[in-house]
Design an enzyme around this catalytic site. Structure first.
Site, PDB file in Angstrom:
ATOM      1  N   CYS A   1     -27.475  30.337  54.800  1.00  9.74           N
ATOM      2  CA  CYS A   1     -27.184  31.628  54.217  1.00  9.74           C
ATOM      3  C   CYS A   1     -28.235  32.911  55.431  1.00  9.74           C
ATOM      4  O   CYS A   1     -28.163  33.911  55.458  1.00  9.74           O
ATOM      5  CB  CYS A   1     -27.034  32.187  52.970  1.00  9.74           C
ATOM      6  SG  CYS A   1     -28.727  31.300  52.058  1.00  9.74           S
TER       7      CYS A   1
ATOM      8  N   HIS B   1     -30.189  38.688  50.335  1.00  9.70           N
ATOM      9  CA  HIS B   1     -31.534  37.810  50.644  1.00  9.70           C
ATOM     10  C   HIS B   1     -32.311  39.250  52.080  1.00  9.70           C
ATOM     11  O   HIS B   1     -31.556  39.982  52.079  1.00  9.70           O
ATOM     12  CB  HIS B   1     -31.088  37.127  51.981  1.00  9.70           C
ATOM     13  CG  HIS B   1     -30.895  35.971  51.307  1.00  9.70           C
ATOM     14  ND1 HIS B   1     -31.416  35.272  49.632  1.00  9.70           N
ATOM     15  CD2 HIS B   1     -30.237  34.131  51.525  1.00  9.70           C
ATOM     16  CE1 HIS B   1     -30.737  33.973  48.844  1.00  9.70           C
ATOM     17  NE2 HIS B   1     -30.232  33.741  50.859  1.00  9.70           N
TER      18      HIS B   1
END
Ligand code: A2P
Length: 338
Positions: free
Chosen positions: A131, A244
């Site tokens: 990710c 994130h």
């Protein structure tokens, strides 16, 4: 238009749930959707286009008649079942790290290296990158193409959803406990995550880096198809549920100004520039959550070196970092190959 039998492995997990949602939202041409998980999920049903679909227990016969398998049930499940699915003629798009660095398995971010998908025929497997790597390369590829990036220094601030549903619950439970003056239970992470930052994601390796950090180093080189890009990473888990964030410093061969980077990234595929300090506008995890775009802001020249740029890159780790990227790969696969 053709339609395809699609299996989602790990359908009851954080990423699996999102894969089902993204298939639905993007109207992916699904003929039949097969949802697979462990025996713990027997009896569970998940809605797809308004109809409940029962979750089945994954086994060696699960892939007969399937054309596409989206896997997100952990590395060991992929190691065992992805080759079985591929042998049954089901192209696997694997969200785990099990096959990412295998030389015969393409590692793909559709905005960056869609041409690599052609290599899927060798093993019948396409790997979805980590990710943190995905959102970074989406933002850096347009810069690499015009100015050639020599070195990347990245520090991440990663949400707990990347660890799965148990971790989302652990942050919520610990936060609730602390607000009520109760003791916290530490189960998923090595330390308390609520009101804390953990400079450890995944296990430590012999070189002192974590596995997550080395994934960012090695996967970036593979996706850019450029072993000469130097990458160093520090990955940190923070008490955020979704999204994130990354502080990224790059050094380029050719001089590129902050204005030029801003122009280049405005309109780049999958990127949205959010960069207006006067209005206190910059990418935030809470704004990236639920969105498809990778948000980039705080773009400024690194005044400590001749050719350096600093930026702040944020994306929804469950969507662009996992489910959406996997479905985008499947879209290219059916458009160009199946
Ligand atoms: P289950 O819900 O039946 O345990 P998360 O990353 O959110 O923790 O989700 C992990 C996903 O992987 C879940 O769907 C989980 O199913 C699935 N899973 C974990 N282990 C297995 C296994 N051995 N076989 C099949 N599915 C598994």
């Amino acid at each position: 238009m053709s339609s395809y039998n699609v299996a989602v492995v790990g359908a009851t997990g954080a990423v699996g749930n999102e894969m089902i949602k993204v298939l639905e939202e993007r109207n992916f041409p699904v003929r039949e959707l097969t949802l697979l998980a462990s025996e713990r999920s027997l009896g569970v049903e998940i809605d797809f286009h308004g109809k409940p679909v029962p979750v089945k227990v994954l086994n060696e016969d699960s892939f007969a008649g399937m054309q596409i398998g989206l896997f997100s049930a952990g590395g060991s499940v992929s190691e065992r079942y992805a080759p079985i699915a591929a042998a049954a003629g089901c192209v696997v798009i694997d969200n785990t790290s099990a096959f990412r660095m295998a030389p015969d398995v393409p590692l793909v971010v559709p905005e960056v290296n869609p041409e690599a998908i052609a290599q899927y025929r060798k093993q019948g497997i396409i790997a979805n990158p980590n990710c943190s790597t995905i959102q970074m390369v989406v933002a850096l590829k347009p810069i690499h193409d015009v100015a050639r990036i020599k070195r990347i220094v990245v520090s991440t601030y990663q949400a707990v959803s990347g660890t799965g549903k148990k971790a989302i619950k652990e942050l919520a439970d610990q936060t609730r406990a602390l607000m009520n003056f109760q003791e916290v239970q530490v189960q998923v992470y090595p330390h308390q995550i609520a009101f804390n930052c953990l400079p450890q994601i995944d296990v430590f390796l012999d070189n002192g880096y974590t596995k997550e950090e080395m994934k960012m180093v090695n996967e970036t080189k593979k996706i850019f198809n450029d072993q000469s890009v130097a990458v160093t990473a520090t990955t940190v888990r923070v008490p955020v549920f979704y999204g994130h964030s990354e502080s990224v410093n790059i050094e380029t061969e050719k001089k590129i100004t902050a204005d030029e980077v801003r122009k280049l990234l405005t309109g780049a595929p999958g990127v949205r520039v959010v960069d207006n300090p006067a209005e206190k506008a910059y990418p935030l995890a809470i704004n990236a959550a639920g969105q498809d775009d990778t948000l980039v802001g705080r773009i400024r020249e690194d005044e400590s070196i001749p050719n350096g740029i600093n930026m702040w890159i944020v994306a929804d780790n469950i969507r662009k970092g996992a489910a959406l990227n996997a479905v985008q790969i499947a879209e290219v696969l059916i458009r160009d190959y199946l």
